[in-house]
Design a protein around this motif. Structure first.
Motif, PDB file in Angstrom:
ATOM      1  N   ILE A  86       0.844  -1.204   0.000  1.00  0.00           N
ATOM      2  CA  ILE A  86       0.000   0.000   0.000  1.00  0.00           C
ATOM      3  C   ILE A  86       0.879   1.253   0.000  1.00  0.00           C
ATOM      4  CG2 ILE A  86      -2.109  -0.932   1.070  1.00  0.00           C
ATOM      5  CD1 ILE A  86      -0.993  -0.116   3.782  1.00  0.00           C
ATOM      6  N   PRO A  87       1.682   1.425  -1.025  1.00  0.00           N
ATOM      7  CA  PRO A  87       2.601   2.584  -1.038  1.00  0.00           C
ATOM      8  C   PRO A  87       1.871   3.921  -0.993  1.00  0.00           C
ATOM      9  CG  PRO A  87       2.473   1.515  -3.194  1.00  0.00           C
ATOM     10  CD  PRO A  87       1.796   0.603  -2.237  1.00  0.00           C
ATOM     11  N   GLU A  88       0.655   3.949  -1.563  1.00  0.00           N
ATOM     12  CA  GLU A  88      -0.096   5.211  -1.556  1.00  0.00           C
ATOM     13  C   GLU A  88      -0.582   5.599  -0.158  1.00  0.00           C
ATOM     14  OE1 GLU A  88      -2.979   1.891  -1.928  1.00  0.00           O
ATOM     15  OE2 GLU A  88      -1.025   2.406  -2.812  1.00  0.00           O
ATOM     16  N   GLN A  89      -0.663   4.622   0.769  1.00  0.00           N
ATOM     17  CA  GLN A  89      -1.121   4.881   2.125  1.00  0.00           C
ATOM     18  C   GLN A  89       0.033   4.989   3.126  1.00  0.00           C
ATOM     19  OE1 GLN A  89      -4.333   5.271   3.114  1.00  0.00           O
ATOM     20  NE2 GLN A  89      -5.058   5.065   0.989  1.00  0.00           N
ATOM     21  N   LEU A  90       1.255   4.817   2.632  1.00  0.00           N
ATOM     22  CA  LEU A  90       2.399   4.688   3.533  1.00  0.00           C
ATOM     23  C   LEU A  90       2.601   5.908   4.430  1.00  0.00           C
ATOM     24  CD1 LEU A  90       4.639   2.754   4.346  1.00  0.00           C
ATOM     25  CD2 LEU A  90       6.128   3.841   2.661  1.00  0.00           C
ATOM     26  N   THR A  91       2.502   7.100   3.867  1.00  0.00           N
ATOM     27  CA  THR A  91       2.708   8.315   4.673  1.00  0.00           C
ATOM     28  C   THR A  91       1.673   8.417   5.783  1.00  0.00           C
ATOM     29  OG1 THR A  91       3.617   9.474   2.750  1.00  0.00           O
ATOM     30  CG2 THR A  91       2.862  10.823   4.588  1.00  0.00           C
ATOM     31  N   ILE A  92       0.428   8.139   5.454  1.00  0.00           N
ATOM     32  CA  ILE A  92      -0.647   8.224   6.459  1.00  0.00           C
ATOM     33  C   ILE A  92      -0.450   7.201   7.563  1.00  0.00           C
ATOM     34  CG2 ILE A  92      -3.123   7.963   6.814  1.00  0.00           C
ATOM     35  CD1 ILE A  92      -3.557   8.934   3.950  1.00  0.00           C
ATOM     36  N   VAL A  93      -0.141   5.953   7.153  1.00  0.00           N
ATOM     37  CA  VAL A  93      -0.021   4.902   8.153  1.00  0.00           C
ATOM     38  C   VAL A  93       1.181   5.129   9.064  1.00  0.00           C
ATOM     39  CG1 VAL A  93       1.329   3.299   6.739  1.00  0.00           C
ATOM     40  CG2 VAL A  93      -0.130   2.420   8.525  1.00  0.00           C
ATOM     41  N   LYS A  94       2.292   5.642   8.494  1.00  0.00           N
ATOM     42  CA  LYS A  94       3.465   5.899   9.335  1.00  0.00           C
ATOM     43  C   LYS A  94       3.203   7.018  10.340  1.00  0.00           C
ATOM     44  CE  LYS A  94       7.647   5.514   8.147  1.00  0.00           C
ATOM     45  NZ  LYS A  94       8.995   5.691   7.581  1.00  0.00           N
ATOM     46  N   GLU A  95       2.420   8.042   9.936  1.00  0.00           N
ATOM     47  CA  GLU A  95       2.051   9.101  10.883  1.00  0.00           C
ATOM     48  C   GLU A  95       1.227   8.528  12.038  1.00  0.00           C
ATOM     49  OE1 GLU A  95       0.022  12.133   8.766  1.00  0.00           O
ATOM     50  OE2 GLU A  95       1.840  12.958   7.828  1.00  0.00           O
ATOM     51  N   LYS A  96       0.303   7.633  11.715  1.00  0.00           N
ATOM     52  CA  LYS A  96      -0.511   7.025  12.766  1.00  0.00           C
ATOM     53  C   LYS A  96       0.328   6.152  13.675  1.00  0.00           C
ATOM     54  CE  LYS A  96      -5.113   7.095  10.703  1.00  0.00           C
ATOM     55  NZ  LYS A  96      -5.678   7.869  11.808  1.00  0.00           N
ATOM     56  N   VAL A  97       1.295   5.431  13.086  1.00  0.00           N
ATOM     57  CA  VAL A  97       2.186   4.593  13.899  1.00  0.00           C
ATOM     58  C   VAL A  97       3.010   5.451  14.843  1.00  0.00           C
ATOM     59  CG1 VAL A  97       4.217   3.099  13.807  1.00  0.00           C
ATOM     60  CG2 VAL A  97       2.283   2.669  12.284  1.00  0.00           C
ATOM     61  N   ASP A  98       3.539   6.569  14.339  1.00  0.00           N
ATOM     62  CA  ASP A  98       4.353   7.448  15.193  1.00  0.00           C
ATOM     63  C   ASP A  98       3.537   8.012  16.350  1.00  0.00           C
ATOM     64  OD1 ASP A  98       6.538   7.013  13.621  1.00  0.00           O
ATOM     65  OD2 ASP A  98       6.286   8.841  12.420  1.00  0.00           O
ATOM     66  N   LYS A  99       2.319   8.432  16.056  1.00  0.00           N
ATOM     67  CA  LYS A  99       1.451   8.955  17.123  1.00  0.00           C
ATOM     68  C   LYS A  99       1.147   7.886  18.159  1.00  0.00           C
ATOM     69  CE  LYS A  99      -1.020  12.754  14.881  1.00  0.00           C
ATOM     70  NZ  LYS A  99      -2.360  13.288  14.495  1.00  0.00           N
ATOM     71  N   ALA A 100       0.852   6.681  17.692  1.00  0.00           N
ATOM     72  CA  ALA A 100       0.518   5.594  18.609  1.00  0.00           C
ATOM     73  C   ALA A 100       1.707   5.233  19.491  1.00  0.00           C
ATOM     74  CB  ALA A 100       0.056   4.372  17.819  1.00  0.00           C
ATOM     75  N   ILE A 101       2.894   5.227  18.885  1.00  0.00           N
ATOM     76  CA  ILE A 101       4.099   4.907  19.660  1.00  0.00           C
ATOM     77  C   ILE A 101       4.350   5.978  20.713  1.00  0.00           C
ATOM     78  CG2 ILE A 101       6.613   4.747  19.521  1.00  0.00           C
ATOM     79  CD1 ILE A 101       6.266   3.257  16.894  1.00  0.00           C
ATOM     80  N   ASN A 102       4.184   7.253  20.349  1.00  0.00           N
ATOM     81  CA  ASN A 102       4.370   8.335  21.320  1.00  0.00           C
ATOM     82  C   ASN A 102       3.373   8.217  22.464  1.00  0.00           C
ATOM     83  OD1 ASN A 102       6.560   9.639  20.137  1.00  0.00           O
ATOM     84  ND2 ASN A 102       5.250  10.810  18.743  1.00  0.00           N
ATOM     85  N   LYS A 103       2.167   7.821  22.130  1.00  0.00           N
ATOM     86  CA  LYS A 103       1.138   7.661  23.153  1.00  0.00           C
ATOM     87  C   LYS A 103       1.492   6.533  24.117  1.00  0.00           C
ATOM     88  CE  LYS A 103      -3.836   8.256  23.456  1.00  0.00           C
ATOM     89  NZ  LYS A 103      -5.115   8.283  22.708  1.00  0.00           N
ATOM     90  N   VAL A 104       2.082   5.457  23.577  1.00  0.00           N
ATOM     91  CA  VAL A 104       2.525   4.356  24.434  1.00  0.00           C
ATOM     92  C   VAL A 104       3.617   4.825  25.379  1.00  0.00           C
ATOM     93  CG1 VAL A 104       3.762   2.157  24.430  1.00  0.00           C
ATOM     94  CG2 VAL A 104       1.854   2.510  22.870  1.00  0.00           C
ATOM     95  N   ARG A 105       4.526   5.656  24.862  1.00  0.00           N
ATOM     96  CA  ARG A 105       5.673   6.083  25.662  1.00  0.00           C
ATOM     97  C   ARG A 105       5.271   6.915  26.881  1.00  0.00           C
ATOM     98  NH1 ARG A 105       9.603   7.806  20.574  1.00  0.00           N
ATOM     99  NH2 ARG A 105      10.249   5.667  20.019  1.00  0.00           N
ATOM    100  N   ILE A 106       4.171   7.653  26.771  1.00  0.00           N
ATOM    101  CA  ILE A 106       3.806   8.526  27.896  1.00  0.00           C
ATOM    102  C   ILE A 106       2.710   7.918  28.783  1.00  0.00           C
ATOM    103  CG2 ILE A 106       4.437  10.602  26.635  1.00  0.00           C
ATOM    104  CD1 ILE A 106       1.410  11.121  26.302  1.00  0.00           C
ATOM    105  N   ARG A 107       2.207   6.749  28.425  1.00  0.00           N
ATOM    106  CA  ARG A 107       1.174   6.169  29.290  1.00  0.00           C
ATOM    107  C   ARG A 107       1.834   5.561  30.521  1.00  0.00           C
ATOM    108  NH1 ARG A 107      -0.920   0.950  25.739  1.00  0.00           N
ATOM    109  NH2 ARG A 107       0.889  -0.421  26.091  1.00  0.00           N
ATOM    110  N   SER A 108       1.059   5.404  31.573  1.00  0.00           N
ATOM    111  CA  SER A 108       1.575   4.873  32.838  1.00  0.00           C
ATOM    112  C   SER A 108       0.913   3.541  33.152  1.00  0.00           C
ATOM    113  CB  SER A 108       1.333   5.872  33.982  1.00  0.00           C
ATOM    114  OG  SER A 108      -0.031   6.231  34.045  1.00  0.00           O
ATOM    115  N   ALA A 109       1.598   2.757  33.968  1.00  0.00           N
ATOM    116  CA  ALA A 109       1.112   1.422  34.324  1.00  0.00           C
ATOM    117  C   ALA A 109       0.740   1.380  35.797  1.00  0.00           C
ATOM    118  CB  ALA A 109       2.191   0.379  34.027  1.00  0.00           C
TER     119      ALA A 109
END
Length: 736
Positions: free
Chosen positions: A597-620
C-alpha cells in the motif's frame, strides 16, 4: 420531629410478616406523612425476612407524597395488636385527622407512673443556718449577692419585690449572719411576713441587677407551680438534674437551682432552652419567665404567710452540667436493640444486591486511594458511566442504575467535557445519559457534615444506586491524622447511605513516599480510619515497566496499525505474503506496507508514530483491594492512557514490581539517562500531549499540564525549549 420515638415504639407492636401488601404500604405512607425517613420504614420492614428486599422501601418512598395516610393508621394497628395508650388521648379513639403530637425525645420518666416524694420541714428551725448553707453552696466568698426584702403592692394587692440590694459579698453576709444571734433581719433587713423574701442565684458585679450585671452564668431556675409538691420533688430527682440547691417556696412550688456553668450569655440561653425542653417532655410544667440569669428565687430561712421557705436538699443529681447532658443523650439514643441469632438462623435476611460484582454491594461504601497521575477522577468517571450503562469497570460487571457524580474540583465545562471524552475513548454508545446526574460544586463546597444533609435532601427522590464524591479533601473536616475526627467525618457517608439507600464512593490521596512495600490499607494519607471504614478499598499503585517491555508495547501497536491498513486496503496481499511471524515485527510489517500500500504509507506511518508516542507517555498501574463483603480479588494490572484505564488482558504487567519493591541492588545501579535523552523524552511527550489536547478545541497551558500531570510552570518552560511551539496568553500553538 416531635413524634418520632412515639410512632417507632408503636411499630414494636406490629409484625410486618402478618400484614398484606397494602397494609405494609400504608405503614410506609403514614411514616412519610408524619415526617419520618425511609430508613425508619426499611428498618422495620427487615423484620419480615421472608419478603424483605433491600432498596425496595427507598424506591417506593418517593411515590407516597400526599397519600393522606396519617399516623393514626399505625396507632390503630398497634392497638389491634395489644398496645394500650397511656397518653392524653387514651380515652377516645383517634380520628383520621388527629395529629399525633406526643413527643418522647429526651423522655426519661413517665410522670403518670412515678410516685410522689414527700418533703418535710426542718425539725429544728434555724433561719441563719438555712441562709448561710444556701450562700455557701452557690457562691464564692468574694462574689456579690443580690437579694430583696422590701416589697410593694400592685392594684390587685399582690406583694412584688423591689430592686433590692446587690453590693454585698457572700463572705460578708455569711460572717454577719453568724454574728447576728439569729436575727436575719438585722443583716439583710426586715421583710414582710406576708410576702417573704427573695435572692438572686447568680453572682452580680455590684452595679445593678440586670442580666448584664451577672458576672458568671452558673445557675438556672426550674420551677413548676401547677403540680403536687411531691410529684415535683420526685420528677426533679428522677431526672438526675445537676441541682445545687432545692428550695421550698413556702407556697405551691419547689425552686430547683440547677448547675449550668455556661461560658457566656449565649451559651447560657442555649443550655437553659435545652434544660427546659427536657423538663417539659418529662412532665414538668415549667414557668418560662424564669429563664433570665438575673432572676429572683425564694430565699431559704424566711417565713411566708406562716409557712417556711427552706432548703430541701443540696448538690443532688449529676455533679455537673456536662455529665447530666451526656446522660440524657445516652438514655435517648436511637440505637437498635440487640437481636437473638436464633430468630434468624433458619430465615436469614437477604444480602444487599451487588453494585460492582465481587467488590461492592448497594448501600455500602467504597474508597479509591491512589497517588497523583493515577487518573483517579477519570476512573470514577469511568465507574459512573459503567453503572449508568450497566457495563464493566476495570473488568468488573456493574449493576445498571442512576448515579450522582459530585464534582468538587473541576470547573463545570471541564467536568462535562471529561464525561464526553471518556465515553468516546471507551467507544461506548451514550444510550443512558439520563442515568448520570452531575452536581458541580467547585467553589461552593462546604464541610461534609454540612454537605450530607443538603445532598440527602436533593437526592431523596432520585433513586440513585450510587453517589460518587470526588475528591473528599475538598469537604474534609478536622485533622486527617486524628482518628476521632476522621471517624466523625466518615460517619457522614453512613448517613448518606442510610437515608438514600445508595452506595457512596469517594477517592483520597496516598501519603507521601514510596508505596510499593506497603499494604493497600496503609497507603491512604491520614488516619487509618480512611482505609478501615469503607466496605471496599480500591487502591492504585504505580508500576515501573522495563525499557524492554515498553519496546514490546510500541512494537505491538505498530504491528496492529499496519495489519489493519493491510486488511482494509490490500487483504489479498496480507493473506498471501504476511506470515504469523511477520505480524509480530513492526519493521517487517512496515516493509510489507511499502510494497502493498505505497499510496497509504505516509498516512499509516504518521498514525504509527502517534501511537508509539502515546505508548511512551502512558503509565502502568496495579489495582489491589481490601473487601469486607467479598473474598480478596487477584490484583488487576492496567494502563492509564489519557483519558481512560485499560485492563492488561494479556498479562504484560503481571511480573512488574510496584515502585519501592525492587531489591536495593537494582535501585542503586539503575542506569541514568543522559540530559539529551531526557530532553528528547520531554519533547516527545509535549508533542503527544499537544495532539491529544487539540482534537476538539484550542490547546492551553492548563490542558497540557493536566494531561501530562505536571505544573503549568513546567509546561511553559518545556514549550520555550521546544522550537516548534509558541505561547500567547495561555494558548499554545505550533509554529508553521
Amino acid at each position: 420531629m416531635e413524634n418520632k420515638l412515639d410512632l417507632l415504639s408503636l411499630l414494636e407492636y406490629i409484625d410486618p410478616s402478618i400484614l398484606d401488601y397494602q397494609e405494609w404500604l400504608n405503614v410506609g405512607m403514614a411514616l412519610r406523612q408524619e415526617g419520618y425517613t425511609a430508613s425508619d420504614w426499611d428498618d422495620w420492614s427487615k423484620r419480615d425476612g421472608g419478603r424483605y428486599h433491600p432498596g425496595e422501601c427507598f424506591k417506593k418512598w418517593t411515590t407516597f407524597e400526599g397519600s393522606g395516610i396519617t399516623g393514626a393508621t399505625i396507632t390503630q394497628m398497634a392497638k389491634d395488636n395489644g398496645w394500650e395508650s397511656r397518653s392524653q388521648w387514651e380515652d377516645r379513639e383517634l380520628d383520621w385527622n388527629d395529629e399525633i403530637s406526643v413527643n418522647e425525645d429526651y423522655v426519661v420518666i413517665d410522670k403518670n407512673w412515678i410516685e410522689g416524694k414527700e418533703i418535710s420541714e426542718p425539725v429544728m428551725w434555724n433561719p441563719v443556718r438555712e441562709l448561710t448553707r444556701y450562700l455557701e453552696t452557690l457562691f464564692e466568698a468574694s462574689e456579690n449577692v443580690g437579694y430583696v426584702t422590701d416589697t410593694w403592692q400592685n392594684e390587685e394587692g399582690k406583694h412584688l419585690p423591689t430592686k433590692g440590694a446587690y453590693d454585698r459579698s457572700a463572705g460578708e453576709l455569711i460572717q454577719l449572719l453568724n454574728q447576728s444571734g439569729g436575727d436575719i433581719g438585722g443583716v439583710i433587713g426586715d421583710y414582710n411576713p406576708e410576702a417573704g423574701a427573695w435572692i438572686r442565684f447568680n453572682p452580680l458585679d455590684g452595679k445593678g441587677v440586670k442580666n448584664e450585671n451577672v458576672t458568671e452564668y452558673k445557675y438556672a431556675l426550674v420551677e413548676s407551680d401547677t403540680m403536687d409538691l411531691e410529684k415535683q420533688n420526685a420528677i426533679l430527682r428522677e431526672l438526675e438534674l445537676p441541682i445545687a440547691a432545692l428550695v421550698y417556696s413556702g407556697k405551691k412550688s419547689i425552686h430547683a437551682i440547677v448547675k449550668i456553668n455556661a461560658a457566656n450569655y449565649e451559651e447560657y440561653r442555649k443550655r437553659v432552652d435545652y434544660l427546659y425542653n427536657v423538663c417539659k417532655k418529662n412532665g414538668l410544667n415549667i414557668d418560662n419567665q424564669n429563664r433570665n440569669p438575673s432572676r429572683l428565687s425564694r430565699m431559704p430561712g424566711i417565713e411566708r404567710n406562716g409557712k417556711k421557705q427552706f432548703l430541701i436538699d443540696t448538690n443532688i443529681g449529676k455533679s455537673t452540667w456536662d455529665e447530666w447532658h451526656d446522660w440524657i443523650e445516652d438514655v435517648n439514643d436511637d440505637l437498635p436493640d440487640p437481636e437473638s441469632l436464633t430468630d434468624f438462623w433458619d430465615n436469614m435476611p437477604q444480602l444487599a444486591p451487588p453494585l460492582i460484582e465481587g467488590v461492592l454491594r448497594q448501600g455500602h461504601k467504597m474508597l479509591m486511594a491512589g497517588p497523583s497521575k493515577a487518573g483517579k477522577s477519570f476512573a470514577l468517571i469511568e465507574l459512573s458511566i459503567g453503572i449508568a450503562e450497566g457495563k464493566q469497570w476495570l473488568g468488573w460487571n456493574c449493576t445498571k442504575g442512576k448515579v450522582l457524580y459530585v464534582n468538587l474540583e473541576l470547573d463545570r465545562a471541564s467536568c462535562l467535557h471529561r464525561f464526553k471524552d471518556v465515553y468516546q475513548a471507551l467507544g461506548w454508545q451514550s444510550n443512558n445519559l439520563s442515568n448520570i446526574d452531575i452536581w458541580n460544586l467547585r467553589g461552593k463546597s462546604v464541610p461534609m457534615d454540612k454537605l450530607a444533609p443538603k445532598l440527602i435532601r436533593r437526592a431523596a427522590k432520585k433513586n440513585y444506586i450510587a453517589v460518587i464524591i470526588d475528591p473528599i479533601y475538598k469537604v474534609l473536616t478536622g485533622d486527617e491524622n486524628s482518628a476521632d475526627q476522621m471517624a466523625h467525618f466518615t460517619n457522614q457517608f453512613d448517613k448518606v447511605c442510610t437515608e438514600l439507600g445508595s452506595s457512596v464512593i469517594y477517592c483520597h490521596h496516598h501519603s507521601k513516599g514510596s508505596q510499593g512495600n506497603k499494604k493497600s490499607m496503609d497507603r491512604a494519607s491520614g488516619s487509618g480510619v480512611f482505609a478501615r471504614d469503607p466496605d471496599a478499598l480500591i487502591d492504585l499503585v504505580e508500576l515501573e515497566p522495563t525499557d524492554a517491555l515498553m519496546k514490546q508495547e510500541e512494537n505491538k501497536v505498530a504491528c496492529s496499525i499496519y495489519r489493519n491498513y493491510l486488511e482494509n486496503h490490500n487483504f489479498d496481499y496480507l493473506d498471501e505474503h504476511v506470515s504469523q511471524d511477520d505480524l509480530l515485527s513492526a519493521t517487517t510489517m512496515e516493509n510489507h506496507a511499502k510494497r502493498a500500500i505505497p499510496e497509504q504509507l505516509t498516512i499509516v506511518k504518521e498514525k504509527v508514530d502517534k501511537a508509539i508516542n502515546k505508548v511512551r507517555i502512558r503509565s502502568a498501574w496495579r489495582v489491589e483491594g481490601t473487601l469486607r463483603e467479598y473474598p480478596k480479588f487477584d490484583a488487576v494490572n492496567m494502563w492509564f492512557t489519557y483519558p481512560i484505564h485499560m485492563v492488561d488482558e494479556i498479562g504484560s504487567l503481571k511480573d512488574i514490581e510496584p515502585e519501592g519493591e525492587q531489591p536495593p541492588w537494582k535501585k542503586n545501579f539503575t542506569k541514568k539517562k543522559s540530559s539529551e535523552e531526557r530532553k528528547k523524552e520531554q519533547q516527545d511527550a509535549l508533542e503527544v500531549a499537544y495532539e491529544a489536547c487539540g482534537i476538539d478545541e484550542q490547546v492551553t497551558v492548563k490542558a497540557l499540564a493536566e494531561y501530562m500531570g505536571i505544573s503549568e510552570k513546567t509546561v511553559r518552560r518545556r514549550i520555550k525549549e521546544h522550537a516548534d511551539f509558541w505561547i500567547d496568553e495561555g494558548e499554545v500553538g505550533r509554529k508553521t
